[in-house]
Write an enzyme that holds these catalytic residues in place. Sequence first.
Site, PDB file in Angstrom:
ATOM      1  N   HIS A 263      -3.970  -2.257   9.683  1.00  0.00           N
ATOM      2  CA  HIS A 263      -3.416  -3.412  10.384  1.00  0.00           C
ATOM      3  C   HIS A 263      -3.845  -3.391  11.830  1.00  0.00           C
ATOM      4  O   HIS A 263      -3.935  -2.318  12.431  1.00  0.00           O
ATOM      5  CB  HIS A 263      -1.875  -3.417  10.297  1.00  0.00           C
ATOM      6  N   ASP A 314       0.414  -6.710   2.051  1.00  0.00           N
ATOM      7  CA  ASP A 314      -0.263  -7.162   0.833  1.00  0.00           C
ATOM      8  C   ASP A 314      -0.349  -6.102  -0.260  1.00  0.00           C
ATOM      9  O   ASP A 314      -0.615  -6.435  -1.407  1.00  0.00           O
ATOM     10  CB  ASP A 314      -1.684  -7.645   1.186  1.00  0.00           C
TER      11      ASP A 314
END
Length: 377
Positions: A263, A314
């Site tokens: 991320h 996700d």
Amino acid sequence: MTEVYDGAVDKGLEGVIACSTGISSIVDATLCYRGYTIEDLAEHSSFEETVFLLWNDRLPTKTELESFQQELRSQMSLPKELLNFLKALPTKDVHPMAWLRSATSALAHFDPEAQASEPEAIQRVATRLTAKMGTLVCAFEAFRNGREPIAPNPEKSIAWNFMHMLSGKEPDPNHVKIFDTCLILHADHELNCSAFSARVTASSLSDVYSTIVSAIGTLKGPLHGGANEQVMLMLKNIGSVEKAKEWVSNALANKEKIMGFGHRVYKNGDPRAKILRGMSKEMTERSPEPHWFEMSTTIDDTVQKEKGLLPNVDFYSATVYYSMGIPIDIYTPIFATSRVSGWLAHVMEQWKNNRIYRPRGKWVGKEGLRYTAIENR
Ligand code: COA
């Protein structure tokens, strides 16, 4: 003469503060919507209440929530003329996100307030868009399977309706609860790529629908919302728990990206992934294919150990949706069904204090060329 920009390039705008925002905040591994932690909202709120919170900067009273829910639910249905138009769109070999992008654009032509710029009208358009996004996704699923879309039930929530319209079956109440929590978890995420895209479009004073169409196109990519679908395809490709560790080690050795990991902002873990991990465990254990969770944790451990990367939103959402029987290419459209509420909050915030986004590019191209006649090239 305009000066040639010669400053440092922040590739991918990493660390650049592009605007002020009061919608959601990320501090270390804590995500808050309007000051409330995501854990608190996931446990106690509903998606519809979360949308009210995102748009109004406060939780609703009981009466306000009832009236907002009623308003949202009454707006879920799609005009018949739009459905006739959408039915003519090809679905074979068309990704549902591409179809959703076109369908959202077409929806604008059926909204008399699509060009409105007054705050009250924008809020009404926002309500319609948020209410209808899931209905559009389910219409796609119906069309590609050669059946008529199921009309939404205004007595039920967006989560219940999504599950019902997608499968045509009465949804399991436990699945509806889990799905509603997924919608809460995906609703907003500070200045993520698609929210930024929506804000950039809004900053030119374009219309609400154009901002959402921009955002859908941005969310579609596998480095952003498209990753959830890629995660499930990866798990299917690996095939068995025994093969997972070796598969991941090989992929990392080949410098491949493991979808659902890493991320830009969270370096100590994505709080949404922790919640989704629990839901994935619960859902897969109850499903006929419980090995998906074990495979996921094996991948999680291996990526952490070998690359020091943690799962993002996700990774575990993929197996949550899979265990509910949702088609794999519908995972990113689910993201859009929720995130549309956050995009709209960003558009409304942008217009409260607008200035057009117009950064500079550092020139690295050729200079001083003279035009050569075509016969002399
Ligand atoms: N798998 C393997 N390596 C990864 C990785 C992943 N999922 N994510 C990042 N890395 C590595 C990069 O290869 C790079 O390594 P290097 O320094 O050895 O070259 C380093 O970590 C930094 O990654 P980078 O791509 O520059 O980070 P970013 O901030 O630009 O991108 C993401 C962030 C989320 C786009 C990126 O982590 C990614 O592509 N993840 C997979 C897609 C995904 O899950 N997206 C959903 C995000 S919510």
